[in-house]
Scaffold this active site. Structure first.
Site, short mmCIF file in Angstrom:
data_model
loop_
_atom_site.label_atom_id
_atom_site.label_comp_id
_atom_site.label_asym_id
_atom_site.label_seq_id
_atom_site.Cartn_x
_atom_site.Cartn_y
_atom_site.Cartn_z
N ASP A 190 -5.90 -16.19 3.42
CA ASP A 190 -4.74 -15.37 3.77
C ASP A 190 -4.61 -14.23 2.76
O ASP A 190 -4.76 -14.42 1.54
CB ASP A 190 -3.47 -16.23 3.77
CG ASP A 190 -2.33 -15.56 4.51
OD1 ASP A 190 -1.94 -16.06 5.57
OD2 ASP A 190 -1.84 -14.51 4.03
N ASN A 215 2.87 -21.65 12.92
CA ASN A 215 4.08 -20.93 13.28
C ASN A 215 3.92 -20.53 14.74
O ASN A 215 2.99 -19.77 15.08
CB ASN A 215 4.27 -19.71 12.38
CG ASN A 215 4.53 -20.11 10.93
OD1 ASN A 215 5.13 -21.15 10.67
ND2 ASN A 215 4.06 -19.31 9.99
N GLN A 263 6.07 -16.75 13.56
CA GLN A 263 4.74 -16.19 13.83
C GLN A 263 4.81 -14.66 13.82
O GLN A 263 5.71 -14.07 14.43
CB GLN A 263 4.23 -16.68 15.20
CG GLN A 263 2.80 -16.25 15.49
CD GLN A 263 2.23 -16.89 16.75
OE1 GLN A 263 2.91 -17.65 17.45
NE2 GLN A 263 0.98 -16.58 17.04
N VAL A 299 1.50 -12.80 13.62
CA VAL A 299 0.24 -12.34 14.23
C VAL A 299 0.00 -13.20 15.46
O VAL A 299 -0.12 -14.44 15.36
CB VAL A 299 -0.94 -12.48 13.24
CG1 VAL A 299 -2.24 -12.04 13.92
CG2 VAL A 299 -0.70 -11.66 11.97
N HIS A 341 -3.19 -19.52 15.04
CA HIS A 341 -3.83 -19.86 13.77
C HIS A 341 -3.15 -21.05 13.13
O HIS A 341 -1.96 -21.27 13.32
CB HIS A 341 -3.83 -18.66 12.81
CG HIS A 341 -2.51 -17.99 12.64
ND1 HIS A 341 -1.98 -17.13 13.58
CD2 HIS A 341 -1.57 -18.08 11.66
CE1 HIS A 341 -0.80 -16.70 13.18
NE2 HIS A 341 -0.52 -17.27 12.01
N HIS A 381 -2.35 -22.57 9.36
CA HIS A 381 -2.34 -22.30 7.92
C HIS A 381 -2.72 -23.59 7.19
O HIS A 381 -2.14 -24.65 7.47
CB HIS A 381 -0.93 -21.93 7.43
CG HIS A 381 -0.37 -20.65 7.99
ND1 HIS A 381 -0.31 -19.49 7.23
CD2 HIS A 381 0.17 -20.35 9.19
CE1 HIS A 381 0.28 -18.54 7.95
NE2 HIS A 381 0.57 -19.03 9.14
#
Ligand code: AMP
Length: 115
Positions: free
Chosen positions: A31, A88, A95, A97, A101, A103
């Site tokens: 990240d 998220n 969220q 983006v 995904h 994390h």
């Protein structure tokens, strides 16, 4: 077809990222604004915008991503002390983006509950 995102550009190598793992289905990279000493994102190459957009046909892909997170935690040396896996999902979930995904966060003791 979903809108392109910054993660699509990372998959296509149009912008740089610190990639830590890649296979035919997924990509993992650090990240850019880490929230813990280890903060890696695992994304599918398939552009699913958010968890709510995943379907039964993505069952294997989602399982693959989760097992990848587990392997990465071992590879990055945080498996023994523990870590957190976060998705998220949507705007209220935080969220930002809209390319699904996970994390992977570790390397310090994490607080609960999240804000
Ligand atoms: P989320 O808020 O769950 O959508 O998470 C998006 C994450 O992507 C954030 O933690 C950002 O710091 C991260 N991010 C955004 N742009 C990049 C980038 N170019 N390379 C790596 N991580 C990024």
């Amino acid at each position: 077809m979903s809108a392109d995102t910054i993660f699509g550009k990372i998959i296509r190598r149009e912008i740089p990222a610190d990639i830590v793992y890649e296979d035919e289905l997924c990509l993992a990279f650090r990240d850019i604004t880490p929230q813990a000493p280890t903060h890696v994102l695992v994304i599918p190459k398939k552009p699913i915008p958010k968890l709510a957009d995943a379907s039964a046909e993505d069952k294997e892909l989602l399982g693959h991503m989760l097992l990848m997170v587990k392997s990465l935690a071992e590879q990055l040396g945080i498996a023994e002390d523990g870590y957190r896996v976060v998705i998220n999902a949507g705007t209220d979930g935080g969220q930002t983006v809209f390319h699904l995904h996970m994390h992977l966060l570790g390397g310090r003791s994490l607080q609960w509950p999240p804000g």
